[in-house]
Design a protein around this motif. Structure first.
Motif, short mmCIF file in Angstrom:
data_model
loop_
_atom_site.label_atom_id
_atom_site.label_comp_id
_atom_site.label_asym_id
_atom_site.label_seq_id
_atom_site.Cartn_x
_atom_site.Cartn_y
_atom_site.Cartn_z
N ALA A 1 0.83 -1.21 0.00
CA ALA A 1 0.00 0.00 0.00
C ALA A 1 0.87 1.26 0.00
CB ALA A 1 -0.93 -0.01 1.21
N ALA A 2 2.00 1.21 0.73
CA ALA A 2 2.90 2.36 0.79
C ALA A 2 3.56 2.60 -0.57
CB ALA A 2 3.96 2.13 1.86
N LEU A 3 3.99 1.53 -1.22
CA LEU A 3 4.58 1.66 -2.55
C LEU A 3 3.58 2.24 -3.54
CD1 LEU A 3 6.49 -1.75 -2.86
CD2 LEU A 3 7.54 0.51 -2.65
N HIS A 4 2.35 1.79 -3.42
CA HIS A 4 1.29 2.27 -4.30
C HIS A 4 1.03 3.76 -4.09
CE1 HIS A 4 -2.21 2.21 -6.79
NE2 HIS A 4 -3.06 2.37 -5.81
N ALA A 5 1.05 4.19 -2.85
CA ALA A 5 0.85 5.61 -2.55
C ALA A 5 2.00 6.45 -3.10
CB ALA A 5 0.73 5.81 -1.03
N GLU A 6 3.24 5.97 -2.94
CA GLU A 6 4.40 6.69 -3.48
C GLU A 6 4.31 6.78 -5.00
OE1 GLU A 6 8.35 5.60 -1.92
OE2 GLU A 6 7.30 4.40 -0.42
N ALA A 7 3.87 5.69 -5.64
CA ALA A 7 3.74 5.69 -7.09
C ALA A 7 2.70 6.70 -7.54
CB ALA A 7 3.37 4.29 -7.58
N GLY A 8 1.65 6.87 -6.75
CA GLY A 8 0.61 7.83 -7.09
C GLY A 8 1.15 9.25 -7.16
N ALA A 9 2.01 9.60 -6.20
CA ALA A 9 2.61 10.94 -6.20
C ALA A 9 3.50 11.13 -7.42
CB ALA A 9 3.43 11.13 -4.92
N LEU A 10 4.22 10.09 -7.81
CA LEU A 10 5.09 10.18 -8.99
C LEU A 10 4.27 10.30 -10.27
CD1 LEU A 10 7.71 7.45 -7.98
CD2 LEU A 10 8.02 9.93 -7.91
N LEU B 1 -3.01 6.10 -15.87
CA LEU B 1 -3.79 4.89 -16.11
C LEU B 1 -3.14 3.68 -15.47
CD1 LEU B 1 -4.84 5.38 -19.85
CD2 LEU B 1 -6.31 5.52 -17.81
N SER B 2 -1.82 3.61 -15.54
CA SER B 2 -1.10 2.51 -14.89
C SER B 2 -1.40 2.48 -13.40
CB SER B 2 0.40 2.66 -15.13
OG SER B 2 1.13 1.70 -14.38
N TRP B 3 -1.36 3.67 -12.79
CA TRP B 3 -1.61 3.74 -11.34
C TRP B 3 -3.04 3.30 -11.01
CZ3 TRP B 3 -4.79 5.99 -7.76
CH2 TRP B 3 -4.38 5.89 -6.43
N LEU B 4 -4.00 3.70 -11.81
CA LEU B 4 -5.38 3.30 -11.57
C LEU B 4 -5.56 1.79 -11.72
CD1 LEU B 4 -7.32 6.15 -13.40
CD2 LEU B 4 -7.23 5.75 -10.94
N GLU B 5 -4.87 1.20 -12.68
CA GLU B 5 -4.92 -0.26 -12.83
C GLU B 5 -4.29 -0.94 -11.62
OE1 GLU B 5 -2.91 -0.72 -16.57
OE2 GLU B 5 -4.43 0.51 -17.60
N HIS B 6 -3.19 -0.39 -11.14
CA HIS B 6 -2.57 -0.91 -9.92
C HIS B 6 -3.53 -0.81 -8.74
CE1 HIS B 6 1.96 -0.35 -11.15
NE2 HIS B 6 1.31 -1.21 -11.91
N ASP B 7 -4.30 0.27 -8.72
CA ASP B 7 -5.21 0.50 -7.60
C ASP B 7 -6.21 -0.65 -7.46
OD1 ASP B 7 -5.94 2.47 -5.51
OD2 ASP B 7 -7.87 2.47 -6.55
N SER B 8 -6.70 -1.14 -8.58
CA SER B 8 -7.64 -2.27 -8.54
C SER B 8 -6.96 -3.52 -8.00
CB SER B 8 -8.18 -2.56 -9.95
OG SER B 8 -8.93 -1.47 -10.43
N VAL B 9 -5.71 -3.71 -8.37
CA VAL B 9 -4.95 -4.87 -7.87
C VAL B 9 -4.73 -4.76 -6.37
CG1 VAL B 9 -2.78 -6.13 -8.04
CG2 VAL B 9 -3.79 -5.14 -10.10
N VAL B 10 -4.31 -3.58 -5.93
CA VAL B 10 -4.02 -3.38 -4.50
C VAL B 10 -5.27 -3.58 -3.66
CG1 VAL B 10 -3.33 -1.67 -2.77
CG2 VAL B 10 -2.05 -1.87 -4.91
N ARG B 11 -6.38 -3.02 -4.10
CA ARG B 11 -7.62 -3.16 -3.35
C ARG B 11 -8.02 -4.63 -3.19
NH1 ARG B 11 -10.70 1.49 -2.64
NH2 ARG B 11 -9.84 3.35 -3.68
N ALA B 12 -7.86 -5.40 -4.28
CA ALA B 12 -8.20 -6.82 -4.22
C ALA B 12 -7.28 -7.57 -3.28
CB ALA B 12 -8.13 -7.42 -5.63
N ILE B 13 -5.99 -7.27 -3.33
CA ILE B 13 -5.04 -7.96 -2.45
C ILE B 13 -5.29 -7.61 -1.00
CG2 ILE B 13 -2.60 -8.06 -1.79
CD1 ILE B 13 -1.87 -7.91 -4.75
N LEU B 14 -5.52 -6.33 -0.72
CA LEU B 14 -5.75 -5.91 0.67
C LEU B 14 -7.03 -6.51 1.24
CD1 LEU B 14 -4.65 -2.14 0.62
CD2 LEU B 14 -3.32 -4.17 1.25
#
Length: 238
Positions: free
Chosen positions: A129-138, A194-207
């Motif tokens: 989740a932390a990596l995903h948040a950092e990626a969002g800022a980038l 778009l990449s980050w939004l696709e990741h978001d779906s993956v992260v939500r499912a894993i969490l």
């Protein structure tokens, strides 16, 4: 045929008082690989062009040793071939071959996501989740280089979270093979967000521990990555 010069003809030194050849050869070879891979995928180095070791060493201001190491890295991705009596030659990957490679990558990564949803520890989920948040800022900053590096860390965290060493090794090997193509996708307009939004779906499912949702979300993501990469490469070489 002669080489076409791309942008950034010489590599930057971390320490201007230290000769480039004294820096980590592994790091330097990887930097050379990235520059040459970009030139190939951007159409500046065309299929059939022979890569001259001495010419490239002069172009980048380095010795021939890291150039030879960069050739080995490029050969591992299939972007160049070592041919008897011809040296190192830029290869051509057909759209069909590229699609097949991404199809395999999609299945392997999707399986990793399914297992990660089932097996990740609480600490691993927090790290993802932390990596995903950092990626969002980038992504919001439009920093392609930093997002590309973070993207690798993100996917690697999912591989590790599957807790299957052989699957992790397989995923990393295939990803390394496709790395230049996955990197190319970020030159497509709007692809970072778009990449980050696709990741978001993956992260939500894993969490949420939803293995099936994680599987399908990551498989769709890799399919989209493959399409974006193929589109960019096709337009660059057309």
């Amino acid at each position: 045929m002669t080489l076409q010069a791309g942008p950034g003809l010489r590599l930057e030194q971390d320490d201007p008082t230290e000769p480039l050849d004294r820096q980590s050869r592994g790091t330097l070879a990887e930097t050379l690989r990235r520059h040459l891979a970009d030139d190939i995928l951007d159409g500046r180095l065309l299929p059939g062009v022979r890569l001259d070791e001495q010419e490239l060493a002069a172009r980048f201001g380095v010795s021939r040793t890291p150039v030879r190491e960069a050739f080995k890295l490029l050969a591992a991705t299939g972007l160049v071939q070592v041919r008897p009596n011809k040296g190192v030659v830029v290869t051509s990957i057909t759209p069909e071959r590229l699609a097949q490679m991404f199809e395999v990558m999609g299945e392997i990564e999707a399986a990793c996501a399914r297992f990660a949803a089932q097996r990740m520890t609480a600490e691993e989920r927090q790290r993802l989740a932390a990596l995903h948040a950092e990626a969002g800022a980038l992504a919001r900053a439009g920093d392609r280089e930093a997002y590309d590096a973070m993207n690798t860390r993100f996917h690697s965290a999912i591989y590790a979270g599957a807790h299957n060493d052989y699957m992790q090794e397989t995923a990393q090997a295939i990803r390394q093979r496709l790395r230049p193509f996955r990197r190319a996708q970020f030159r497509v307009s709007g692809r970072l967000s778009l990449s980050w939004l696709e990741h978001d779906s993956v992260v939500r499912a894993i969490l949420h521990g939803d293995g099936e949702a994680a599987y399908h979300a990551l498989r769709l993501h890799v399919t989209t990555v493959g399409d974006a990469s193929a589109d960019y490469v096709g337009r660059s070489s057309g």
